[in-house]
Design a protein around this motif. Structure first.
Motif, PDB file in Angstrom:
ATOM      1  N   ALA A  24       0.838  -1.206   0.000  1.00  0.00           N
ATOM      2  CA  ALA A  24       0.000   0.000   0.000  1.00  0.00           C
ATOM      3  C   ALA A  24       0.868   1.249   0.000  1.00  0.00           C
ATOM      4  N   ALA A  25       1.936   1.226   0.786  1.00  0.00           N
ATOM      5  CA  ALA A  25       2.847   2.379   0.830  1.00  0.00           C
ATOM      6  C   ALA A  25       3.562   2.562  -0.499  1.00  0.00           C
ATOM      7  N   ALA A  26       3.949   1.448  -1.129  1.00  0.00           N
ATOM      8  CA  ALA A  26       4.653   1.526  -2.416  1.00  0.00           C
ATOM      9  C   ALA A  26       3.772   2.096  -3.508  1.00  0.00           C
ATOM     10  N   SER A  27       2.460   1.917  -3.373  1.00  0.00           N
ATOM     11  CA  SER A  27       1.539   2.451  -4.386  1.00  0.00           C
ATOM     12  C   SER A  27       1.235   3.929  -4.164  1.00  0.00           C
ATOM     13  N   LYS A  28       1.856   4.514  -3.143  1.00  0.00           N
ATOM     14  CA  LYS A  28       1.769   5.955  -2.865  1.00  0.00           C
ATOM     15  C   LYS A  28       0.330   6.419  -2.638  1.00  0.00           C
ATOM     16  N   VAL A  29      -0.383   5.693  -1.784  1.00  0.00           N
ATOM     17  CA  VAL A  29      -1.727   6.125  -1.407  1.00  0.00           C
ATOM     18  C   VAL A  29      -1.616   7.359  -0.521  1.00  0.00           C
ATOM     19  N   ASP A  30      -2.744   8.013  -0.287  1.00  0.00           N
ATOM     20  CA  ASP A  30      -2.729   9.251   0.497  1.00  0.00           C
ATOM     21  C   ASP A  30      -2.783   9.009   2.000  1.00  0.00           C
ATOM     22  N   GLY A  31      -3.295   7.850   2.415  1.00  0.00           N
ATOM     23  CA  GLY A  31      -3.377   7.567   3.839  1.00  0.00           C
ATOM     24  C   GLY A  31      -3.653   6.096   4.075  1.00  0.00           C
ATOM     25  N   ILE A  32      -3.139   5.554   5.193  1.00  0.00           N
ATOM     26  CA  ILE A  32      -3.324   4.149   5.531  1.00  0.00           C
ATOM     27  C   ILE A  32      -3.902   4.034   6.932  1.00  0.00           C
ATOM     28  N   MET A  33      -4.909   3.163   7.080  1.00  0.00           N
ATOM     29  CA  MET A  33      -5.529   2.881   8.376  1.00  0.00           C
ATOM     30  C   MET A  33      -5.374   1.397   8.660  1.00  0.00           C
ATOM     31  N   THR A  34      -4.845   1.052   9.835  1.00  0.00           N
ATOM     32  CA  THR A  34      -4.578  -0.337  10.138  1.00  0.00           C
ATOM     33  C   THR A  34      -4.466  -0.550  11.633  1.00  0.00           C
ATOM     34  N   GLN A  35      -4.294  -1.808  12.039  1.00  0.00           N
ATOM     35  CA  GLN A  35      -4.010  -2.116  13.429  1.00  0.00           C
ATOM     36  C   GLN A  35      -2.513  -2.005  13.689  1.00  0.00           C
ATOM     37  N   GLY A  36      -2.170  -1.817  14.960  1.00  0.00           N
ATOM     38  CA  GLY A  36      -0.768  -1.853  15.375  1.00  0.00           C
ATOM     39  C   GLY A  36      -0.569  -3.083  16.235  1.00  0.00           C
ATOM     40  N   LEU A  37      -0.715  -4.256  15.639  1.00  0.00           N
ATOM     41  CA  LEU A  37      -0.865  -5.500  16.406  1.00  0.00           C
ATOM     42  C   LEU A  37       0.270  -5.785  17.376  1.00  0.00           C
ATOM     43  N   THR A  38       1.509  -5.625  16.942  1.00  0.00           N
ATOM     44  CA  THR A  38       2.638  -5.846  17.848  1.00  0.00           C
ATOM     45  C   THR A  38       3.623  -4.695  17.685  1.00  0.00           C
ATOM     46  N   GLU A  39       4.165  -4.242  18.799  1.00  0.00           N
ATOM     47  CA  GLU A  39       5.132  -3.145  18.754  1.00  0.00           C
ATOM     48  C   GLU A  39       6.353  -3.545  17.922  1.00  0.00           C
ATOM     49  N   GLN A  40       6.827  -4.759  18.102  1.00  0.00           N
ATOM     50  CA  GLN A  40       8.054  -5.202  17.455  1.00  0.00           C
ATOM     51  C   GLN A  40       7.944  -5.191  15.935  1.00  0.00           C
ATOM     52  N   GLN A  41       6.803  -5.625  15.399  1.00  0.00           N
ATOM     53  CA  GLN A  41       6.679  -5.741  13.952  1.00  0.00           C
ATOM     54  C   GLN A  41       5.982  -4.560  13.290  1.00  0.00           C
TER      55      GLN A  41
ATOM     56  N   ILE B 235       5.201   1.054  10.290  1.00  0.00           N
ATOM     57  CA  ILE B 235       4.460   2.318  10.367  1.00  0.00           C
ATOM     58  C   ILE B 235       5.412   3.493  10.202  1.00  0.00           C
ATOM     59  N   ASN B 236       6.550   3.425  10.869  1.00  0.00           N
ATOM     60  CA  ASN B 236       7.525   4.519  10.764  1.00  0.00           C
ATOM     61  C   ASN B 236       8.044   4.676   9.338  1.00  0.00           C
ATOM     62  N   ARG B 237       8.268   3.562   8.647  1.00  0.00           N
ATOM     63  CA  ARG B 237       8.736   3.646   7.257  1.00  0.00           C
ATOM     64  C   ARG B 237       7.678   4.268   6.351  1.00  0.00           C
ATOM     65  N   ILE B 238       6.416   3.941   6.617  1.00  0.00           N
ATOM     66  CA  ILE B 238       5.324   4.521   5.828  1.00  0.00           C
ATOM     67  C   ILE B 238       5.256   6.034   6.046  1.00  0.00           C
ATOM     68  N   VAL B 239       5.359   6.448   7.302  1.00  0.00           N
ATOM     69  CA  VAL B 239       5.281   7.880   7.628  1.00  0.00           C
ATOM     70  C   VAL B 239       6.454   8.643   7.017  1.00  0.00           C
ATOM     71  N   GLU B 240       7.625   8.007   6.954  1.00  0.00           N
ATOM     72  CA  GLU B 240       8.791   8.641   6.326  1.00  0.00           C
ATOM     73  C   GLU B 240       8.557   8.940   4.852  1.00  0.00           C
ATOM     74  N   LYS B 241       7.598   8.228   4.244  1.00  0.00           N
ATOM     75  CA  LYS B 241       7.243   8.472   2.843  1.00  0.00           C
ATOM     76  C   LYS B 241       6.131   9.526   2.725  1.00  0.00           C
ATOM     77  N   ASN B 242       5.884  10.224   3.823  1.00  0.00           N
ATOM     78  CA  ASN B 242       4.861  11.270   3.880  1.00  0.00           C
ATOM     79  C   ASN B 242       3.451  10.718   3.668  1.00  0.00           C
ATOM     80  N   ILE B 243       3.222   9.503   4.130  1.00  0.00           N
ATOM     81  CA  ILE B 243       1.883   8.907   4.119  1.00  0.00           C
ATOM     82  C   ILE B 243       1.421   8.793   5.564  1.00  0.00           C
ATOM     83  N   PRO B 244       0.385   9.522   5.967  1.00  0.00           N
ATOM     84  CA  PRO B 244      -0.075   9.438   7.361  1.00  0.00           C
ATOM     85  C   PRO B 244      -0.715   8.091   7.668  1.00  0.00           C
ATOM     86  N   VAL B 245      -0.556   7.651   8.911  1.00  0.00           N
ATOM     87  CA  VAL B 245      -1.106   6.374   9.361  1.00  0.00           C
ATOM     88  C   VAL B 245      -1.999   6.606  10.578  1.00  0.00           C
ATOM     89  N   ILE B 246      -3.192   6.018  10.525  1.00  0.00           N
ATOM     90  CA  ILE B 246      -4.080   5.982  11.685  1.00  0.00           C
ATOM     91  C   ILE B 246      -4.210   4.528  12.112  1.00  0.00           C
TER      92      ILE B 246
END
Length: 337
Positions: free
Chosen positions: A102-119, A124-135
């Motif tokens: 989803a991030a590679a397709s350069k969408v405008d925003g992604i909504m998902t679970q944060g199931l485990t901190e480790q994974q 999420i941080n890599r997605i945000v670095e691409k200027n894609i906000p995450v909820i």
């Protein structure tokens, strides 16, 4: 000759007056228009280019279908494009891969679970670095760079489940816990909240904790195993939407409806069925439709530079048979369109 001269003077004066008045009106109009805000295009036109992706824990899970319904309703209202894509069955590795695509397709925003901190925090941080906000929805990743969380306070949900069990059993019960996942942070929080609510009750004993992998079948198998190994268990707590359903099937198989207390999560049609029969005594109510609906609206606000609180908790409460029917129905009923 004098009469002609007088008429010329009169006409000239009127022309000057008319020109002056026109100029005054024109200037006044320009001043007025200068202070008027630019007219904005309609919502549908202004936001039609926005492309959001909602990635659930499990694509065909009835609970997540309610999240999807809410998200799609808001997307239609706001004039944005929404994709609902995720694993067919809960699988963290596949979930992460879908987020990466989803991030590679350069969408405008992604909504998902944060199931485990480790994974989930790194992705999420890599997605945000691409200027894609995450909820994050339903399950937070609080140490990540996600912009906002919308969903249940899962520790509180577990705590009120524990207090309900204490109240309904008079503070005397041998309890088994079946949780959807040992790894998922929201499941961990629901177990921890429950344990903290019951830990000072001398008559409450937690006998066993098993994992269902968020399936009815596994929940039933683990409930069967527990009752075989620990026949003294007379109360169950299921922390995912499918756990109490699997537990209830086994309770009826053992004909232990009257002597075994069951409290679960969510209000899927099967859960309501067992609640009406009395096999399930209580369940924790969440608001999945509201989570999806509000997430899409928040994402639009984020993209347009509006302030969004970082934590947005939806309502959570315990309900019993006497609290039926539930309203508004959109949070509890799955209708397959």
């Amino acid at each position: 000759m004098r009469r002609w001269w007088k008429w010329a003077v009169y006409i000239g004066g009127m022309s000057v007056f008319a020109g002056s008045a026109s100029f005054t009106v024109y200037c006044a109009w320009k001043v007025y228009m200068y202070h008027q805000p630019e007219e904005k295009p309609a919502i549908a036109d202004r936001k039609k280019a926005y492309h959001f992706v909602l990635v659930p824990e499990e694509l065909d899970n009835d609970y997540w279908r309610l999240v999807e319904k809410g998200a799609k309703a808001a997307a239609k209202e706001m004039g944005v494009r929404l994709e609902y894509i995720g694993p067919r069955q809960a699988n963290i590795e596949e979930h992460v891969k879908i987020l990466e695509k989803a991030a590679a397709s350069k969408v405008d925003g992604i909504m998902t679970q944060g199931l485990t901190e480790q994974q989930f925090t790194p992705i999420i941080n890599r997605i945000v670095e691409k200027n894609i906000p995450v909820i994050t929805i339903d399950t937070d990743a609080p140490t990540s760079r996600r912009t906002a969380y919308i969903g249940t306070d899962n520790y509180y949900a577990g705590f009120i489940a524990g207090r309900a069990l204490v109240e309904d059993t008079g503070g005397n019960a041998n309890v088994a816990i079946i949780t959807g996942s040992f790894e998922a942070s929201h499941q961990q929080l629901r177990v921890k909240g429950f344990q903290d609510a019951a830990k000072h009750e001398k008559g409450i004993h937690i006998i066993a904790i098993e994992e269902s992998d968020i399936t009815r079948v596994q929940a039933a198998e683990k409930a069967y195993k527990i009752l075989k190994e620990h026949p003294e268990v007379n109360a169950f707590y299921g922390t995912s939407a499918l756990d109490a359903i699997g537990i209830a099937k086994v309770i009826e198989q053992f004909h232990r409806e009257r002597e075994t207390y069951v409290i679960g999560f969510d209000t899927l049609p099967e859960t309501i069925h067992y609640l009406e029969k009395g096999t399930i005594e209580a369940t924790v109510v969440q608001e999945p439709y509201e989570m999806g609906y509000r997430a899409v609206k928040m994402m639009v606000d984020i993209i347009e530079g509006n302030h969004v609180p970082s934590i947005n908790n939806t309502e959570t409460r315990v309900i019993r048979k006497q609290d039926l029917p539930l309203r508004p129905a959109r949070n509890y009923e799955v209708r397959h369109d």
